[in-house]
Design a protein around this motif. Structure first.
Motif, mmCIF file in Angstrom:
data_model
loop_
_atom_site.group_PDB
_atom_site.id
_atom_site.type_symbol
_atom_site.label_atom_id
_atom_site.label_comp_id
_atom_site.label_asym_id
_atom_site.label_seq_id
_atom_site.Cartn_x
_atom_site.Cartn_y
_atom_site.Cartn_z
ATOM 1 N N ASN A 147 0.824 -1.215 0.000
ATOM 2 C CA ASN A 147 0.000 0.000 0.000
ATOM 3 C C ASN A 147 0.855 1.262 0.000
ATOM 4 O OD1 ASN A 147 -2.382 -1.300 -0.250
ATOM 5 N ND2 ASN A 147 -3.160 -0.843 1.793
ATOM 6 N N LEU A 152 -3.196 0.095 -3.249
ATOM 7 C CA LEU A 152 -4.579 0.526 -3.032
ATOM 8 C C LEU A 152 -4.844 1.846 -3.748
ATOM 9 C CD1 LEU A 152 -7.343 0.475 -1.706
ATOM 10 C CD2 LEU A 152 -6.297 1.239 0.433
ATOM 11 N N LEU A 203 -13.543 -3.405 -4.033
ATOM 12 C CA LEU A 203 -12.602 -2.826 -3.069
ATOM 13 C C LEU A 203 -13.181 -2.917 -1.649
ATOM 14 C CD1 LEU A 203 -9.878 -1.614 -3.499
ATOM 15 C CD2 LEU A 203 -10.938 0.615 -3.862
ATOM 16 N N GLU A 205 -15.103 -5.089 -0.518
ATOM 17 C CA GLU A 205 -15.044 -6.473 -0.025
ATOM 18 C C GLU A 205 -13.665 -6.865 0.501
ATOM 19 O OE1 GLU A 205 -16.883 -9.026 -2.924
ATOM 20 O OE2 GLU A 205 -18.737 -7.873 -2.634
ATOM 21 N N THR A 206 -12.657 -6.102 0.142
ATOM 22 C CA THR A 206 -11.326 -6.438 0.656
ATOM 23 C C THR A 206 -11.193 -6.064 2.133
ATOM 24 O OG1 THR A 206 -10.330 -4.287 0.114
ATOM 25 C CG2 THR A 206 -10.222 -5.990 -1.583
ATOM 26 N N TYR A 207 -12.170 -5.287 2.640
ATOM 27 C CA TYR A 207 -11.988 -4.720 3.981
ATOM 28 C C TYR A 207 -11.988 -5.773 5.087
ATOM 29 C CZ TYR A 207 -12.580 -1.784 8.088
ATOM 30 O OH TYR A 207 -12.433 -1.197 9.313
ATOM 31 N N ARG A 209 -10.930 -8.805 5.144
ATOM 32 C CA ARG A 209 -9.587 -9.394 5.232
ATOM 33 C C ARG A 209 -8.556 -8.342 5.606
ATOM 34 N NH1 ARG A 209 -8.352 -14.106 2.498
ATOM 35 N NH2 ARG A 209 -10.161 -15.228 1.731
ATOM 36 N N GLY A 210 -8.686 -7.163 5.001
ATOM 37 C CA GLY A 210 -7.701 -6.113 5.259
ATOM 38 C C GLY A 210 -7.666 -5.729 6.722
ATOM 39 N N ALA A 367 -5.217 -10.895 3.732
ATOM 40 C CA ALA A 367 -5.683 -9.966 2.708
ATOM 41 C C ALA A 367 -4.760 -9.950 1.510
ATOM 42 C CB ALA A 367 -5.764 -8.563 3.305
ATOM 43 N N SER A 371 -5.591 -3.990 -0.304
ATOM 44 C CA SER A 371 -6.857 -4.065 0.437
ATOM 45 C C SER A 371 -7.072 -2.800 1.258
ATOM 46 C CB SER A 371 -6.816 -5.252 1.407
ATOM 47 O OG SER A 371 -6.776 -6.458 0.701
ATOM 48 N N TYR A 378 -12.550 2.439 4.518
ATOM 49 C CA TYR A 378 -13.799 1.732 4.208
ATOM 50 C C TYR A 378 -14.941 2.734 4.032
ATOM 51 C CZ TYR A 378 -17.840 -1.282 4.676
ATOM 52 O OH TYR A 378 -19.034 -1.917 4.451
#
Ligand SMILES: Nc1nc2c(ncn2[C@@H]2O[C@H](COP(=O)(O)OP(=O)(O)OP(=O)(O)O)[C@@H](O)[C@H]2O)c(=O)[nH]1
Ligand SMILES: [Mg+2]
Length: 439
Positions: A147, A152, A203, A205-207, A209-210, A367, A371, A378
């Motif tokens: 990141n 990201l 994007l 939906e990555t939260y 796991r992130g 993740a 993410s 988010y």
């Protein structure tokens, strides 16, 4: 912000204490002159120089100095980095001297904030610096590094650019409506916005796991008294962390330890054995165990294989349908091949349990690069998706460009909050640089 309008700041970049080396940074317009005053030297930018530091006729240290000239520095300002001997006395003397020469002590995060203000980093990258420094596992470090290097930000920019494309064309259509030009059909605008919704939803939906990857997971060991919970915690941690006795009801309060599983820090909670008890302390412990399980990411429900599943276990397990049932003490009584069984005496099944946990954490929580990793990120993307959906609804309702633009600007502002502000200038650039109007 012009370079001369800012203060010169100074701070140690390494922890205060005893170490071989310590780094002090001085950032801002006076940084080079402070170095000159302290050392008599004005080294070539980006070359390491060995210099003698002195202030008020007092020798402070000989050290390595690097001078950076704006905008070619971490912050984008004139910047000096001094690599001193790692004594807190020397660090203190250098900082006091720099302050006497016009600097002030930096606020927390101020160097990175300056890098953001000067466009050297965006907000996501700035946050990932803090995450990288705080990383406890190599997976956390590599996610933060990705990141920091823009994983990201690039995804967010791609969505933002497609929005700018639509916005600029709708703006142009407004400006030239009298001439009757159409710069984008409403079908094309809708399709582009749909794609932006899909990309930003992916994007979002990555939260899950992130967030888990950034903050780690909570695993809770539950079970009846004497099931072997504290023994398992001790085995996983590799030390006698919790008291183990043959007396049921030994553990009262929660005992927590963090270990690495599947590349993430997993905090394991050993809890009081679940049973009705007249003992006030034990009852509070049981209550705490259940609360921890409700908040946990994973429950290991331990059952003493030599006692088998009791009615109480069935009742308890009905409350925790996601729990993994792990039979303990398989050295006393083996379990069916399809059940998870362990013995801490013979080590039977322990490695297999660990590798199942490893796989579970990797599959469910680790993740991918790029993410979303915190609530702020988010919320920004959620706001963008919401605004884009409203824009699509406006197109479908046949509203005119102005109404659609309100939501598109809201979406782009939300993405702007994620990485850095989107401005109307960018819209104009998009119109005039890539868009041939012929005037
Ligand atoms: N034979 C055998 N004994 C075990 C095993 N695991 C635990 N024990 C024994 O079982 C007893 C209870 O173990 P603990 O780890 O204290 O059990 P607990 O679930 O934490 O119990 P409470 O704290 O009372 O809820 C101890 O005497 C342990 O030595 C095992 O794998 N095999
Ligand atoms: Mg215990």
């Amino acid at each position: 912000m012009s370079a001369s309008a800012i203060d010169t700041i100074v701070a140690p970049a390494t922890p205060i204490g005893r170490s071989a080396l310590a780094i002090v940074r001085i950032d801002g317009p006076l940084s080079a002159s402070i170095l000159k005053s302290l050392s008599g030297a004005a080294p070539e930018p980006r070359y390491v120089a060995l210099v003698e530091l002195a202030h008020d006729s007092q020798h402070i240290d000989h050290c390595l100095a690097v001078r950076y000239e704006a905008p070619h520095s971490f912050t984008g300002n004139d910047l000096v980095e001094l690599t001193l001997h790692g004594s807190s006395v020397i660090v203190g003397e250098v900082i006091r001297a720099a302050i006497a020469l016009g600097a002030r002590f930096a606020e927390p995060g101020e160097f990175t904030e300056r890098a953001v203000l000067n466009g050297k980093l965006d907000l996501v990258q700035a946050e990932s610096i803090a995450d990288l420094i705080n990383a406890r596992t190599s997976l956390q470090a590599s996610l933060s590094l990705a990141n920091l290097e823009g994983s990201l930000s690039r995804k967010a920019s791609a969505v933002r650019e497609s929005l700018l494309h639509v916005i600029s064309r709708l703006e142009a259509a407004l400006d030239f409506s009298e001439e009757g030009y159409e710069f984008i059909s409403s079908g094309d605008a809708r399709a582009m916005i749909e794609r932006a919704v899909a990309d930003s939803s992916a994007l979002l939906e990555t939260y899950r796991r992130g967030r888990a990857s950034r903050s780690g997971l909570d695993a809770v060991i539950l079970g009846r008294p004497n099931a072997g919970k504290s023994t398992l915690l001790n085995r996983l941690v590799g030390s006698d962390r919790a008291i183990v006795t043959p007396i049921p009801g030994t553990t009262r309060d929660i005992v927590r330890e963090t270990i690495e599983i599947g590349g993430l820090p997993v905090t394991i909670a050993d809890t009081a054995g679940l049973r009705e008890s007249g003992d006030v302390v034990e009852s509070i412990g049981v209550e705490r165990a259940r609360r921890a399980a409700e908040a946990g990411d994973l429950i290991l429900y331990l059952v003493d294989a030599s006692a088998g599943l009791t009615d109480e276990d069935h009742k308890e397990l009905a409350r925790w349908p996601e729990a993994w049932v792990v039979y303990t003490k398989t050295d006393i009584k083996p379990v069916a091949a399809d059940a998870i069984g362990i013995s801490v005496v013979t080590e039977h099944g322990v490695d297999e349990l660990l590798s199942r946990l490893d796989q579970f954490v990797r599959e469910r929580f680790a993740a991918p690069e790029g993410s979303l990793v915190n609530e702020r990120q988010y919320q920004a993307v959620a706001e963008c998706v919401d605004a884009l959906r409203a824009a699509i609804a406006s197109i479908d309702a046949g509203h005119d460009e102005q109404i659609i633009l309100v939501d598109l600007y809201r979406a782009s502002t939300a993405l702007g909050l994620l990485t850095g502000a989107i401005t109307r200038d960018e819209v104009f650039d998009e119109i005039f640089s890539k868009f041939c109007i012929g005037k």
